[in-house]
Design an enzyme around this catalytic site. Structure first.
Site, PDB file in Angstrom:
ATOM      1  N   LYS A  38      40.802 116.654  25.198  1.00 36.99           N
ATOM      2  CA  LYS A  38      39.749 115.753  25.282  1.00 36.99           C
ATOM      3  C   LYS A  38      39.923 115.428  27.289  1.00 36.99           C
ATOM      4  O   LYS A  38      39.391 115.747  27.915  1.00 36.99           O
ATOM      5  CB  LYS A  38      39.930 114.319  24.835  1.00 36.99           C
ATOM      6  CG  LYS A  38      38.812 113.403  26.116  1.00 36.99           C
ATOM      7  CD  LYS A  38      38.286 111.708  25.412  1.00 36.99           C
ATOM      8  CE  LYS A  38      39.828 110.981  26.315  1.00 36.99           C
ATOM      9  NZ  LYS A  38      39.989 110.354  26.776  1.00 36.99           N
ATOM     10  N   ASN A  39      41.703 115.418  27.548  1.00 32.29           N
ATOM     11  CA  ASN A  39      42.216 115.552  28.617  1.00 32.29           C
ATOM     12  C   ASN A  39      42.281 116.699  29.316  1.00 32.29           C
ATOM     13  O   ASN A  39      42.474 116.775  31.248  1.00 32.29           O
ATOM     14  CB  ASN A  39      43.155 114.894  29.025  1.00 32.29           C
ATOM     15  CG  ASN A  39      43.203 113.403  28.391  1.00 32.29           C
ATOM     16  OD1 ASN A  39      42.405 112.686  28.372  1.00 32.29           O
ATOM     17  ND2 ASN A  39      44.222 112.585  28.183  1.00 32.29           N
ATOM     18  N   CYS A 136      38.167 102.852  29.307  1.00 30.61           N
ATOM     19  CA  CYS A 136      39.028 102.089  28.751  1.00 30.61           C
ATOM     20  C   CYS A 136      39.431  99.983  28.947  1.00 30.61           C
ATOM     21  O   CYS A 136      39.929 100.613  30.369  1.00 30.61           O
ATOM     22  CB  CYS A 136      39.404 102.441  27.783  1.00 30.61           C
ATOM     23  SG  CYS A 136      38.955 103.810  26.806  1.00 30.61           S
ATOM     24  N   ARG A 141      42.898 100.402  36.646  1.00 33.20           N
ATOM     25  CA  ARG A 141      42.828 102.135  37.822  1.00 33.20           C
ATOM     26  C   ARG A 141      42.500 101.941  38.779  1.00 33.20           C
ATOM     27  O   ARG A 141      41.285 103.080  39.076  1.00 33.20           O
ATOM     28  CB  ARG A 141      42.013 102.340  36.445  1.00 33.20           C
ATOM     29  CG  ARG A 141      42.467 102.940  35.315  1.00 33.20           C
ATOM     30  CD  ARG A 141      42.572 103.495  34.158  1.00 33.20           C
ATOM     31  NE  ARG A 141      42.555 104.234  33.424  1.00 33.20           N
ATOM     32  CZ  ARG A 141      42.123 105.218  32.120  1.00 33.20           C
ATOM     33  NH1 ARG A 141      41.283 105.091  32.060  1.00 33.20           N
ATOM     34  NH2 ARG A 141      42.383 106.223  31.930  1.00 33.20           N
ATOM     35  N   ASP A 325      49.536 107.146  26.107  1.00 33.49           N
ATOM     36  CA  ASP A 325      48.646 106.558  24.779  1.00 33.49           C
ATOM     37  C   ASP A 325      49.256 107.757  22.897  1.00 33.49           C
ATOM     38  O   ASP A 325      48.616 107.297  21.631  1.00 33.49           O
ATOM     39  CB  ASP A 325      47.839 108.327  24.722  1.00 33.49           C
ATOM     40  CG  ASP A 325      46.616 107.973  25.661  1.00 33.49           C
ATOM     41  OD1 ASP A 325      46.891 107.058  25.770  1.00 33.49           O
ATOM     42  OD2 ASP A 325      45.700 109.001  26.057  1.00 33.49           O
ATOM     43  N   ARG A 433      34.627 109.201  21.702  1.00 29.45           N
ATOM     44  CA  ARG A 433      35.135 109.258  22.928  1.00 29.45           C
ATOM     45  C   ARG A 433      36.272 110.241  22.337  1.00 29.45           C
ATOM     46  O   ARG A 433      36.114 111.145  23.554  1.00 29.45           O
ATOM     47  CB  ARG A 433      35.563 108.444  24.159  1.00 29.45           C
ATOM     48  CG  ARG A 433      35.044 107.283  24.762  1.00 29.45           C
ATOM     49  CD  ARG A 433      35.064 106.208  25.687  1.00 29.45           C
ATOM     50  NE  ARG A 433      35.729 106.826  26.590  1.00 29.45           N
ATOM     51  CZ  ARG A 433      36.781 106.712  27.124  1.00 29.45           C
ATOM     52  NH1 ARG A 433      37.067 105.719  27.290  1.00 29.45           N
ATOM     53  NH2 ARG A 433      37.010 107.162  27.839  1.00 29.45           N
TER      54      ARG A 433
END
Length: 453
Positions: A38-39, A136, A141, A325, A433
């Site tokens: 995903k990243n 999230c 952030r 994560d 997601r």
């Protein structure tokens, strides 16, 4: 009975209220496949804006974050089409146009990805718009790293009640930038902006995650000149034009680690197809220390327990450290380890909120909001860090819990599958997601659950 969730019904913003009834106490066994990270995938999709010809991206997972980026590209006039093979996208930026705040905001939902459109859109259209950003709930952030980097290239940043408007009336010039922290997002911002900025950009204290290296590979295929030096220094020589790319995305190491921790927590055995050893070295070391067993094969990695689980001390850090994560699903497994484990979270300041649900289920976890010191510490303490002390083993029991964020939510689900009795897990839509076909995969591994709302 297992009622599988229709993936198309999940809100891309993660705001849907799907509820699962989960009956735990079963070991998860079987095989799952992981696709592109995903990243990386979402950033490579944005990079297609820089090319003068179409790009092809392969191994794209069917997750809501990809759908969000696809819709954002389309609202900017990019044609995004499915290729002949599953997980293949063809992205043609030839019709790119400016979009309005309202359009961007409507398609972005809770995603923070619009900020990475800035550099490519400035090169392409001379303007970029950013609405209020979501994401999230795992801590502050701030986008100041991004804005400071764009200003260094010569961009003008104007704030209004609608969001942020960024322009570059004199074009973008190479810059000397040193990040206060090796932020992944800010490093991506610099890369996506510098490749077509006039002159040479020097980026110090850059993030060097595997997904960053894969993004650099994408940009190099497009014609960029990027040199990665020792000590987190990256040089980018700006070029006038870039072409499209043909690229197969790096595998999702976050999802791979999630399944590995699920095998540990439920005392099961899961083969993760597509996982690669070299990008998971740090995780595999910790997995082995905690009592896990793994077998690296050509097409993936097999994970299971190798005996009783033992306590560990872990400090999250930027790559090549232990990923933030990874700590959430690991903590679920650590509730079943014999003794005291400590997890120091040094990346985000509010990532232990998910442990409240684990305590409700019977776990013995104490969060220290200002962190813990110790002679064993290898990662420099940060002002924002926290620590969680986990004492085990503690049997988990079913409870009513609500998903707080992507990784915490996955951890809640695995805790429910580990626990005896039935749990009701609400807000699971956010899991779409980052986890492709999650409920299909869980069913294939023998999980017992129903969708009840």
């Amino acid at each position: 009975m297992k009622t599988l969730l229709n993936e198309s019904a999940v809100s891309p913003s993660g705001g849907s209220g799907e509820v699962l009834a989960v009956r735990g106490g079963r070991a998860l066994r079987g095989r799952v496949e992981v696709k592109g990270a995903k990243n990386l995938v979402t950033k490579a999709m944005v990079a297609a804006l820089l090319g003068e010809t179409p790009s092809i991206l392969r191994d794209v997972p069917s997750i809501s974050d990809v759908k969000v980026v696809r819709s954002l590209l389309e609202v900017h006039g990019v044609t995004v089409a499915d290729g002949e093979n599953e997980g293949e996208l063809i992205l043609d930026p030839s019709g790119a146009v400016a979009a309005h705040f309202e359009e961007i905001d409507a398609h972005a939902g809770a995603s923070r990805i619009p900020i990475l459109f800035c550099g490519p859109l400035l090169h392409l259209l001379g303007e970029a718009l950013i609405p209020d950003l979501g994401g999230c709930r795992i801590g502050d952030r701030p986008i100041n790293f991004h804005m400071d980097a764009l200003r260094a290239f010569g961009a003008i940043v104007d704030k209004s009640y609608e969001g942020i408007r960024i322009t570059a009336p004199n074009g973008l010039k190479g810059a000397h930038i040193e990040l206060p922290y090796p932020s992944v997002g800010a490093t991506e911002q610099v890369l996506l902006t510098a490749v077509k900025a006039e002159g040479i950009t020097e980026l110090k204290n850059a993030a060097i995650e595997p997904e960053i290296m894969d993004l650099i590979a994408v940009l190099q295929k497009m014609g960029a000149i990027i040199t990665v030096e020792p000590n987190r220094v990256i040089f980018i020589e700006g070029v006038d034009t870039l072409r499209g790319y043909d690229h197969r995305a790096i595998f999702d190491r976050n999802e791979a680690a999630s399944w590995a921790c699920a095998a540990l927590a439920t005392d099961g055995e899961i083969f993760v197809g597509g996982a690669k050893q070299q990008d998971m070295l740090t995780f595999l070391n910790v997995f082995r220390k905690v009592g896990g067993w793994f077998d690296v094969r050509e097409d993936g990695i097999n994970f299971r327990r190798g005996g009783p689980l033992t306590p560990v001390t872990v400090e999250t850090d930027v790559h090549p450290g232990f990923m933030t994560d990874w700590q959430q699903p690991l903590i679920v497994a650590l509730t079943q380890a014999e003794g005291e484990s400590i997890v120091h979270e040094t990346v985000y300041e509010n990532r232990f909120g998910f442990t409240d649900a684990l305590v409700k289920m019977g776990a013995d976890i104490v969060v220290h909001p200002h962190g813990l010191d110790g002679d064993y510490r290898r990662v420099a303490q940060r002002e924002l860090e926290q620590a969680a002390v986990i004492n085990g083993p503690t049997p988990l029991h079913g409870a009513r819990i609500e998903v707080p964020d992507l990784r915490g939510g996955y951890s809640h689900l695995i805790a429910a599958l580990t626990a005896e009795g039935e749990s009701v897990v609400s807000g699971v839509g956010i899991l779409s997601r980052g986890y492709e076909k999650l409920f299909d995969k869980l069913a294939a591994l023998g999980a017992d659950f129903d969708v009840i709302g």
